[in-house]
Every structure is written in structure tokens, then in C-alpha cells.
Design a protein around this motif. Structure first.
Motif, PDB file in Angstrom:
ATOM      1  N   ALA A 232     -21.822 -19.621  18.686  1.00  0.00           N
ATOM      2  CA  ALA A 232     -21.201 -19.316  19.981  1.00  0.00           C
ATOM      3  C   ALA A 232     -21.106 -17.807  20.189  1.00  0.00           C
ATOM      4  CB  ALA A 232     -19.810 -19.951  20.062  1.00  0.00           C
TER       5      ALA A 232
ATOM      6  N   LEU B 239     -13.888 -20.911  22.173  1.00  0.00           N
ATOM      7  CA  LEU B 239     -14.640 -22.170  22.070  1.00  0.00           C
ATOM      8  C   LEU B 239     -14.674 -22.658  20.633  1.00  0.00           C
ATOM      9  CD1 LEU B 239     -16.543 -24.348  23.233  1.00  0.00           C
ATOM     10  CD2 LEU B 239     -18.447 -22.757  22.849  1.00  0.00           C
TER      11      LEU B 239
ATOM     12  N   VAL C 136     -16.668 -24.680  28.600  1.00  0.00           N
ATOM     13  CA  VAL C 136     -17.721 -23.828  29.144  1.00  0.00           C
ATOM     14  C   VAL C 136     -18.125 -24.279  30.545  1.00  0.00           C
ATOM     15  CG1 VAL C 136     -20.032 -22.889  28.810  1.00  0.00           C
ATOM     16  CG2 VAL C 136     -18.602 -23.368  26.820  1.00  0.00           C
TER      17      VAL C 136
ATOM     18  N   ILE D 266     -25.611 -21.788  26.056  1.00  0.00           N
ATOM     19  CA  ILE D 266     -24.571 -22.518  25.321  1.00  0.00           C
ATOM     20  C   ILE D 266     -24.484 -23.958  25.808  1.00  0.00           C
ATOM     21  CG2 ILE D 266     -22.058 -22.771  25.089  1.00  0.00           C
ATOM     22  CD1 ILE D 266     -21.852 -19.775  24.763  1.00  0.00           C
ATOM     23  N   LEU D 267     -24.631 -24.159  27.105  1.00  0.00           N
ATOM     24  CA  LEU D 267     -24.538 -25.503  27.678  1.00  0.00           C
ATOM     25  C   LEU D 267     -25.550 -26.452  27.052  1.00  0.00           C
ATOM     26  CD1 LEU D 267     -24.200 -24.650  31.487  1.00  0.00           C
ATOM     27  CD2 LEU D 267     -22.395 -24.937  29.790  1.00  0.00           C
TER      28      LEU D 267
ATOM     29  N   THR E 106     -17.911 -28.702  24.890  1.00  0.00           N
ATOM     30  CA  THR E 106     -18.720 -27.763  25.665  1.00  0.00           C
ATOM     31  C   THR E 106     -18.431 -27.892  27.151  1.00  0.00           C
ATOM     32  OG1 THR E 106     -20.490 -27.918  23.997  1.00  0.00           O
ATOM     33  CG2 THR E 106     -21.070 -26.971  26.124  1.00  0.00           C
TER      34      THR E 106
ATOM     35  N   TYR F 235     -25.598 -25.277  22.163  1.00  0.00           N
ATOM     36  CA  TYR F 235     -24.459 -25.191  21.241  1.00  0.00           C
ATOM     37  C   TYR F 235     -24.251 -26.487  20.462  1.00  0.00           C
ATOM     38  CZ  TYR F 235     -19.775 -24.341  19.388  1.00  0.00           C
ATOM     39  OH  TYR F 235     -18.704 -24.198  18.543  1.00  0.00           O
ATOM     40  N   ALA F 236     -24.138 -27.604  21.158  1.00  0.00           N
ATOM     41  CA  ALA F 236     -23.868 -28.885  20.504  1.00  0.00           C
ATOM     42  C   ALA F 236     -24.966 -29.277  19.513  1.00  0.00           C
ATOM     43  CB  ALA F 236     -23.653 -29.978  21.545  1.00  0.00           C
TER      44      ALA F 236
END
Length: 286
Positions: free
Chosen positions: A61, A231, A124, A92-93, A120, A96-97
Motif C-alpha cells: 500500500a 489502510l 479506498v 490499489i483498487l 479496499t 492491493y487485494a
């Protein structure tokens, strides 16, 4: 302007490559090496896994808030910094996951992907959408000049207060653990500090070799070196619980980040001379 900033892609390439193709993986490698090898006789294996998990949540992140402070302190190009942060928000959208799930899976830490995605969205997607709606509404009714010179300035102090309040809340829940585990705090801080310095060195050196101006190079290094700790802490609590080692590691990340980033600000400001030949003409800076 933001439009002109987007026309100078080298800095964005540095930022995105370092943040998404290097940083998460070096964070995992460095933290795993220290917690599973160097500190093996000090930290139990199960707790070491949690600490690595917390480090991964930080490493995946890149910063989206405090980086504006670091950019300001290094006289960075504000429009370009905004573009760098905006692009990171969008990435990130999507990444990230899955990156967190993959790296934690490598470390034999099973996490529900649905929780990662929900986190997220909550931390976010929703704030980003609210920001877009607010900006569109204000510009439509008051104009762009009002939005940039009046409306945004109203939130200068609110932003600082919000960040400070976040830190207070985080430390109020983790204060006792921090005071009761000084050795573990120190051990967690070591790989996090090394990672921060390493990532800054990569981005800053790359920017210099690519002959980018200092006003772009400094923020490029700062975005990757710092973390989206709000986050990271929130996801750690969601996945592992408030009293988990992962949450403690993300909180230590907050403790480490401010002094280390201030050190990097000093480094950036003392090496402006490296980039003097790269500086853009005044007419191209905005």
C-alpha cells in the motif's frame, strides 16, 4: 497543471514500477528473512508469520496522504505529486487485494480474499468516489478557481487534524502492547526501516539516472518509501484482529515512517545539486 504533469511519463513510470513491481515483493523478502532467519531464536514462528503479514500489508500500500507533506518539504511539483498519488489510488483498487493474498499465501497465511476486497472498497473506493463527486459538484457550481484556491484551503487544517486523530486512535489501542514489547518493537522496526531506505534509494537513483528534475524525483522516491498506513492498519484489524501481531507490525510501521521519512526529506534536500542539470524550464513546471 495536472494535464501537463501527465505529459511527462518518466516519473510516473518510476513510481508505478517501484511501487507495484518491486516494493511489495522486497517487503516480503526482507521481512521474511529477518523474522524467519535472523530473529528465529527470538520470535516464535507463529508470531513471526503475523509480523510478516503486517509488513506485507504495509508494503503493498504506497502512500496516498502523507506523501503530500513529504513532497511539500522537498519542494516537489504539487501537480505531479497529485498525479502520482491518483494513479496509485487507482492501481490499489485493482492490485492491493491480489498482491496481499499472493504474498501471504507464499508465507502460509490464509486470508479471505472477500475481506481484502471489502477493506479496499471501504477505505479506498468510497473515499475516492466521495472526492470525485465533491470535486465535480463544487467545480460545476463555483468553478475550478474557487475549488483550487478557496475550497481546498478550507480543509488544510482538517487534513492535519484527521491524520493526527488517526494516529491517536491507533496508538490508544496499541499503546500497552508497544510499552510491554519494546524488544519486538525494535525487531519489527529493523526490516521496515531497511525496506523504506532501500525503496527510496531505488526510485531516487533511477530518477537521477533518467535525468528527471528534483521536483519530480523527490516525490517519486517518497511515494514508494512511505506507506498507506491507514489502510494497512484497518486491513490488519479486519483480517487478524486488534491484538494480533500483524496489527502491531502495521502500527510499528507508523512509528518508523515519520522519523525515517524526515531523514529522507533531509537527504533529498541535501542532494538537490545532483539534479540541477535536469531541472525543467519554469514554463514547463506547471
Amino acid at each position: 497543471s495536472i494535464v501537463n504533469a501527465a505529459k511527462k511519463p518518466k516519473g510516473l513510470i518510476v513510481t508505478c514500477t517501484v511501487n507495484w513491481l518491486i516494493k511489495p515483493f522486497t517487503m516480503y523478502a526482507i521481512s521474511a528473512f529477518f523474522f524467519f532467519v535472523v530473529f528465529k531464536g527470538i520470535i516464535p514462528n507463529d508470531l513471526a508469520k503475523e509480523y510478516v503479514a503486517g509488513a506485507v500489508l504495509l508494503g503493498a500500500a504506497p502512500c496516498t496522504a502523507m506523501v503530500f507533506v513529504w513532497s511539500y518539504l522537498t519542494k516537489g511539483d504539487p501537480a505531479y505529486t497529485l498525479v502520482q498519488v491518483a494513479i496509485n489510488d487507482l492501481i490499489i483498487l485493482v492490485l492491493y487485494a491480489p498482491i496481499v493474498a499472493i504474498l501471504l499465501g507464499v508465507g502460509n497465511v490464509a486470508v479471505p480474499i472477500n475481506t481484502l476486497i471489502l477493506s479496499t472498497v471501504l477505505f479506498v473506493v468510497i473515499p475516492l468516489l466521495l472526492g470525485v463527486v465533491t470535486r465535480t459538484f463544487i467545480i460545476k457550481n463555483k468553478g475550478l478557481h474557487y475549488f483550487e484556491t478557496v475550497f481546498l484551503k478550507k480543509f488544510d487544517k482538517v487534513t492535519i487534524i484527521g491524520l493526527l486523530l488517526t494516529l491517536v486512535i491507533i496508538f490508544s489501542f496499541q499503546g500497552e502492547r508497544i510499552l510491554n514489547n519494546p524488544l519486538h518493537i525494535l525487531l519489527i522496526a529493523i526490516p521496515l526501516t531497511i525496506q523504506t531506505l532501500f525503496i527510496f534509494a531505488i526510485a531516487y537513483t533511477w530518477a537521477r539516472l533518467w535525468k528527471l528534475p528534483h521536483s519530480i524525483a523527490a516525490p517519486a522516491g517518497m511515494v514508494g518509501a512511505s506507506n498507506f498506513f491507514e489502510l494497512s492498519v484497518a486491513v490488519a484489524i479486519s483480517l487478524f484482529g486488534l491484538q494480533s501481531g500483524a496489527t502491531l507490525a502495521t502500527v510499528v510501521g507508523v512509528l518508523v515512517e515519520v522519523p525515517v521519512m524526515l531523514l529522507l526529506v533531509k537527504v533529498a534536500n541535501s542532494t538537490v545539486g545532483w539534479f540541477q542539470k535536469n531541472e525543467l524550464p519554469q514554463s514547463l513546471r506547471s
